[in-house]
Design an enzyme around this catalytic site. Structure first.
Site, PDB file in Angstrom:
ATOM      1  N   SER A 141      15.243  37.390  33.012  1.00  0.00           N
ATOM      2  CA  SER A 141      16.155  36.698  32.110  1.00  0.00           C
ATOM      3  C   SER A 141      16.481  35.327  32.672  1.00  0.00           C
ATOM      4  O   SER A 141      16.532  35.143  33.890  1.00  0.00           O
ATOM      5  CB  SER A 141      17.452  37.494  31.939  1.00  0.00           C
ATOM      6  N   TYR A 155      24.318  42.369  35.134  1.00  0.00           N
ATOM      7  CA  TYR A 155      23.013  42.138  34.525  1.00  0.00           C
ATOM      8  C   TYR A 155      22.306  40.956  35.187  1.00  0.00           C
ATOM      9  O   TYR A 155      21.132  41.045  35.564  1.00  0.00           O
ATOM     10  CB  TYR A 155      23.207  41.872  33.031  1.00  0.00           C
TER      11      TYR A 155
END
Length: 246
Positions: A141, A155
């Site tokens: 990401s 995350y």
């Protein structure tokens, strides 16, 4: 395109969204495709049906990314079905958006188990079969490199770890010609992060292109690093984020 003919790929967590798009693109490029899913058997079956109707070969295997035995069994079933495994795409991932101080240990454990431990599990199992010049691709990401989204602390930490995992493993596997790369999406229009959601406006504002990306944008990058033209690309993080991190 047919540059992946006679290659077999395994895409984890591919019953929908980015994973489903990756599976369909690899199949369109000629690869046999196995996908795993945790829930949503009907959605996984539809991905397989779509690939088969387009002339490709695919199977779906239920396997929670955090379950080492299930993932190992999925790898073995892929090899038994198609005769080998050339490309692993670590796509399975999860996020539980909330302020860090409000996050429970159980929630953080789940994010770590799927996003990081799951990558370890699948990669180690796959490497028992991946031949020289194979491919390992992980979906990271853009927040694993630059954090601009509150509520994603755990995350982002796992995605940053995936980036370093990619660099380290690329060094170990380089002598075998196996490339290891990390594709880092920005805001992509999916069921989990729809472009018309209340969370979309600040994400769009952070991009240079002022819009969400499409799942096919990520699938195209994965297809590139999975193919022969990317044989000298390894240990890198390829960011596809519409300029979010620019």
């Amino acid at each position: 395109m047919s540059h992946l003919i006679n290659k077999t790929s395994l895409v984890t967590g591919a019953s929908r969204g980015i994973g489903a798009a990756i599976a369909k693109r690899l199949a369109a490029d000629g690869a046999n495709v196995a996908i795993t899913y945790t829930r949503g058997a009907e959605a996984a079956a539809q991905v397989v049906k779509d690939i088969q109707q387009a002339g490709g070969k695919a199977i779906a295997i239920q396997a929670d990314a955090a379950d080492a035995n299930a993932v190992a069994a999925a790898v073995e079933k892929t090899v038994a079905t198609f005769g080998g495994l050339d490309i692993l795409v670590n796509n399975a991932g999860t996020a539980i958006p909330k302020p860090f101080v409000e996050s429970t240990l159980e929630e953080m454990d789940r994010v770590i188990d799927i996003n990081l431990r799951g990558v370890f599990i699948a990669t180690q199992a796959a490497l028992k079969h991946i031949p020289d010049n194979g491919r390992i691709i992980t979906i990271g990401s853009c927040v694993g490199e630059r954090m601009g989204t509150p509520g994603l602390v755990a995350y982002a930490a796992t995605k940053g770890a995936v980036k370093m995992f990619t660099q380290g493993l690329a060094r170990e596997l380089g002598p075998r010609g196996i490339t290891v790369n990390n594709v880092q999406p920005g805001p992509i229009d999916t069921d989990l992060n729809p472009a018309n959601d209340e969370w979309a406006a600040p994400q769009i504002a952070n991009t240079a292109l002022k819009r969400y990306g499409h799942v096919d944008d990520i699938a195209a990058m994965v297809a590139f690093v999975a193919g022969p033209e990317a044989g000298y690309v390894t240990g890198t993080s390829l960011t596809v984020d519409g300029g979010t991190n620019a």
